[in-house]
Design a protein around this motif. Structure first.
Motif, short mmCIF file in Angstrom:
data_model
loop_
_atom_site.label_atom_id
_atom_site.label_comp_id
_atom_site.label_asym_id
_atom_site.label_seq_id
_atom_site.Cartn_x
_atom_site.Cartn_y
_atom_site.Cartn_z
N GLU A 143 0.82 -1.21 0.00
CA GLU A 143 0.00 0.00 0.00
C GLU A 143 0.85 1.26 0.00
OE1 GLU A 143 -2.78 -0.20 3.22
OE2 GLU A 143 -3.21 -2.33 2.84
N ARG A 144 2.03 1.16 0.60
CA ARG A 144 2.94 2.31 0.70
C ARG A 144 4.35 1.79 0.96
NH1 ARG A 144 0.07 1.32 4.99
NH2 ARG A 144 -1.71 2.41 4.08
N ARG A 145 5.32 2.65 0.79
CA ARG A 145 6.70 2.31 1.09
C ARG A 145 7.43 3.58 1.46
NH1 ARG A 145 3.90 2.63 -2.76
NH2 ARG A 145 4.26 0.63 -3.77
N ARG A 146 8.67 3.49 1.94
CA ARG A 146 9.47 4.66 2.28
C ARG A 146 10.63 4.79 1.30
NH1 ARG A 146 8.65 6.60 7.66
NH2 ARG A 146 6.75 5.63 8.46
N PHE A 147 10.94 6.05 0.93
CA PHE A 147 12.11 6.30 0.10
C PHE A 147 13.07 7.21 0.85
CE2 PHE A 147 9.85 5.80 -4.29
CZ PHE A 147 9.90 4.41 -4.15
N ALA A 148 14.35 6.90 0.73
CA ALA A 148 15.38 7.72 1.36
C ALA A 148 15.39 9.11 0.74
CB ALA A 148 16.74 7.06 1.19
N ALA A 149 15.75 10.10 1.55
CA ALA A 149 15.84 11.47 1.07
C ALA A 149 17.07 11.63 0.19
CB ALA A 149 15.91 12.43 2.25
N GLU A 150 17.08 12.68 -0.59
CA GLU A 150 18.25 12.97 -1.42
C GLU A 150 19.47 13.12 -0.51
OE1 GLU A 150 19.80 16.24 -4.74
OE2 GLU A 150 17.74 16.34 -3.96
N GLY A 151 20.54 12.41 -0.84
CA GLY A 151 21.75 12.46 -0.04
C GLY A 151 21.77 11.50 1.14
N GLN A 152 20.64 10.85 1.41
CA GLN A 152 20.57 9.88 2.51
C GLN A 152 21.01 8.52 1.99
OE1 GLN A 152 16.62 9.16 4.22
NE2 GLN A 152 17.53 9.23 6.28
N THR A 153 22.03 7.94 2.59
CA THR A 153 22.64 6.72 2.07
C THR A 153 22.24 5.49 2.87
OG1 THR A 153 24.59 6.94 3.49
CG2 THR A 153 24.66 8.05 1.33
N THR A 154 22.62 4.35 2.32
CA THR A 154 22.36 3.08 3.02
C THR A 154 23.03 3.07 4.39
OG1 THR A 154 22.10 1.84 0.96
CG2 THR A 154 22.74 0.59 2.92
N SER A 155 24.26 3.58 4.48
CA SER A 155 24.94 3.58 5.78
C SER A 155 24.22 4.50 6.77
CB SER A 155 26.40 3.99 5.63
OG SER A 155 26.53 5.34 5.21
N ASP A 156 23.61 5.59 6.30
CA ASP A 156 22.84 6.46 7.19
C ASP A 156 21.70 5.68 7.84
OD1 ASP A 156 24.39 8.71 6.55
OD2 ASP A 156 23.07 9.30 4.90
N LEU A 157 20.97 4.92 7.01
CA LEU A 157 19.86 4.13 7.54
C LEU A 157 20.37 3.06 8.50
CD1 LEU A 157 17.71 3.50 4.31
CD2 LEU A 157 17.90 5.58 5.69
N ALA A 158 21.48 2.42 8.13
CA ALA A 158 22.04 1.35 8.96
C ALA A 158 22.46 1.86 10.33
CB ALA A 158 23.22 0.71 8.24
N VAL A 159 23.06 3.04 10.36
CA VAL A 159 23.51 3.62 11.63
C VAL A 159 22.32 3.88 12.54
CG1 VAL A 159 24.51 5.69 12.69
CG2 VAL A 159 25.64 4.61 10.73
N ARG A 160 21.24 4.43 11.98
CA ARG A 160 20.06 4.72 12.80
C ARG A 160 19.45 3.43 13.37
NH1 ARG A 160 18.08 10.01 11.34
NH2 ARG A 160 16.32 9.67 12.77
N ALA A 161 19.39 2.39 12.55
CA ALA A 161 18.87 1.11 13.03
C ALA A 161 19.79 0.51 14.08
CB ALA A 161 18.69 0.15 11.86
N ALA A 162 21.11 0.62 13.88
CA ALA A 162 22.07 0.09 14.83
C ALA A 162 21.93 0.76 16.19
CB ALA A 162 23.49 0.27 14.30
N ARG A 163 21.79 2.07 16.19
CA ARG A 163 21.63 2.80 17.45
C ARG A 163 20.34 2.39 18.16
NH1 ARG A 163 23.82 8.46 14.86
NH2 ARG A 163 26.03 8.19 15.42
N ALA A 164 19.28 2.16 17.40
CA ALA A 164 18.02 1.73 18.00
C ALA A 164 18.17 0.35 18.64
CB ALA A 164 16.91 1.71 16.94
N ALA A 165 18.90 -0.55 17.97
CA ALA A 165 19.10 -1.90 18.52
C ALA A 165 19.96 -1.86 19.78
CB ALA A 165 19.75 -2.79 17.46
N LEU A 166 21.00 -1.02 19.76
CA LEU A 166 21.86 -0.90 20.94
C LEU A 166 21.08 -0.33 22.12
CD1 LEU A 166 25.11 0.46 19.26
CD2 LEU A 166 24.87 -1.73 20.45
N GLU A 167 20.25 0.67 21.85
CA GLU A 167 19.43 1.25 22.93
C GLU A 167 18.47 0.21 23.49
OE1 GLU A 167 16.30 4.95 23.71
OE2 GLU A 167 17.25 4.72 21.75
N ASN A 168 17.86 -0.57 22.61
CA ASN A 168 16.94 -1.61 23.04
C ASN A 168 17.64 -2.65 23.91
OD1 ASN A 168 15.58 -4.54 22.00
ND2 ASN A 168 14.15 -2.99 22.69
N ALA A 169 18.91 -2.91 23.60
CA ALA A 169 19.68 -3.90 24.35
C ALA A 169 20.30 -3.33 25.62
CB ALA A 169 20.79 -4.47 23.46
#
Length: 324
Positions: free
Chosen positions: A42-68
Motif C-alpha cells: 500500500e505504501r513504502r518509504r524512500f530515502a531522502a536525497e543524499g541519505q545513504t544506506t549507511s545512514d539508515l544502517a547507523v540509525r537502526a544500529a543505534r536503536a538496537a543498541l538502545e533496546n539492548a
C-alpha cells in the motif's frame, strides 16, 4: 553445554518520506488497486536525497543498541547485509563502525540480495560459536529506490528503503531445541536462475550501478517452493515441525508469496508477521524490519519460536530458526 547466539536487542529505521501507491498513478499506467491486489503493498518509504544506506544502517544500529541497553564499546563486530552500498568499497559496515565511534573490532558486508540478512545472521552465529566475537551487530539496510527503473511498472512499485538491526550475544544452552537463540539455519543458492532477478550493471561490466530487472511469474513459482523447502529443512535439523512455530517472519516481498508459503507449511496467516503493506520489499532489510515491528507491537515475546526465510537474486535462499 552448548553455546547459543541469542538476540539481546533489536531496532529499525525508516526514512521520513512515505510514498503511497497513488503517487505512481501520476507517472505510470497503474493504479493503487492493481498494486495492492498483486503485491499487498500500500505504501513504502524512500530515502531522502543524499541519505545513504549507511545512514539508515547507523540509525537502526543505534536503536538496537538502545533496546539492548548496550553501547558500541560492547560490540566486537558489525555485519551488514546490503545490495545497495554507498560505494563499491569500503563496506557499509566500516562506515557504520566509524559513525558509531568504534575503533575496535571488525566490520564487513554480505551480499545475497533479499536473502542477505539470513546469510548475515548465519555468518554471525558461526563467528560467535567459533569464539571470534562475543557480541555482534547484524544489520540489513537498503536504498533500493536508487536502482529502480521508474518506467517499469512491474518492478518500481514493489521496492522501498529501510534498515533493521539486531544485537547477537552468547548464552549457555543445553543443546536442546528448547534453548533460547539460533537453533538452526539452512543456506542455498543456484546461479542457473540468475536472469530471474538481477541488476543490469556493475563495476566490471557497465561501470555503472544499473537497474533492477525481474521475471515476476517464474520467480514467484520458485519462491514458494524454495522458501517452503528451506523452512522445513531448518525445522527438521532440530526435530521440529511447522506446528511448533509461534511466528513466521518471512522476507516481505509479496503478500501472495507469503500466503503461499504459509499455506504449504500448513500455518495460518495469524501466525505470520506481515509488514509488506507498509514497507514494500526492502530486500535485505525486510526481515529485521519485520522482526523489530513484531517485537515493538508485542507479538514476538521471549521464548517464542521464530522462523525466518528469504529468497533473492542469485538465486539465493535460506532460513534461520531461533527461539526469541
Amino acid at each position: 553445554m552448548t553455546l547459543r547466539a541469542v538476540v539481546e536487542g533489536i531496532g529499525h529505521y525508516l526514512p521520513d518520506r512515505v510514498v503511497p501507491n497513488s503517487e505512481f498513478e501520476k507517472t505510470l499506467d497503474t493504479t493503487d488497486e492493481w498494486i495492492r491486489t498483486r503485491s499487498g503493498i500500500e505504501r513504502r518509504r524512500f530515502a531522502a536525497e543524499g541519505q545513504t544506506t549507511s545512514d539508515l544502517a547507523v540509525r537502526a544500529a543505534r536503536a538496537a543498541l538502545e533496546n539492548a541497553g548496550l553501547t558500541p564499546d560492547d560490540i566486537d563486530g558489525i555485519i551488514v547485509a546490503t545490495s545497495t552500498p554507498d560505494l563499491t568499497f569500503p563496506s557499509v559496515a566500516t562506515m557504520v563502525q566509524k559513525e558509531l565511534g568504534m575503533t575496535h573490532g571488525f566490520g564487513f558486508d554480505v551480499q545475497a540480495v533479499c536473502a542477505g540478512f539470513i546469510f548475515a545472521l548465519t555468518n554471525a552465529n558461526a563467528l560467535l560459536i567459533a569464539g571470534q566475537a562475543k557480541r555482534l551487530l547484524v544489520i540489513g539496510a537498503e536504498t533500493f529506490s536508487r536502482i529502480m527503473d521508474w518506467n517499469d511498472r512491474s518492478t518500481c512499485v514493489l521496492f522501498g528503503d529501510g534498515a533493521g538491526a539486531l544485537v547477537l550475544g552468547l548464552q549457555d544452552g543445553t543443546g536442546a531445541n528448547t534453548d533460547r537463540g539460533i537453533l538452526s539455519a539452512d543456506l542455498n543458492s543456484d546461479g542457473r536462475y540468475r536472469d530471474m532477478l538481477y541488476v543490469d550493471g556493475g563495476v566490471s561490466t557497465t561501470g555503472a550501478a544499473g537497474k533492477l530487472r525481474m521475471q515476476g511469474n517464474p520467480l514467484f513459482r520458485q519462491a514458494v517452493e524454495k522458501l517452503t523447502s528451506t523452512a522445513e529443512t531448518a525445522l527438521a535439523k532440530v526435530g521440529l515441525t511447522g506446528t511448533d512455530v509461534d511466528w513466521i517472519v518471512p522476507h516481505q516481498a509479496n503478500i501472495r508469496i507469503i500466503q503461499g508459503t504459509a499455506k504449504k507449511m500448513g500455518l495460518p496467516m495469524d501466525r505470520v508477521i506481515v509488514t509488506v503493506q507498509d514497507h514494500g520489499n526492502t530486500s535485505a532489510a525486510s526481515i529485521p524490519l519485520a522482526l523489530s515491528v513484531g517485537v515493538e507491537t508485542g507479538k514476538i515475546k521471549q521464548g517464542d519460536l521464530v522462523l525466518s526465510e528469504a529468497i533473492g537474486g542469485g538465486l539465493a535462499w535460506g532460513s534461520v530458526l531461533l527461539r526469541w
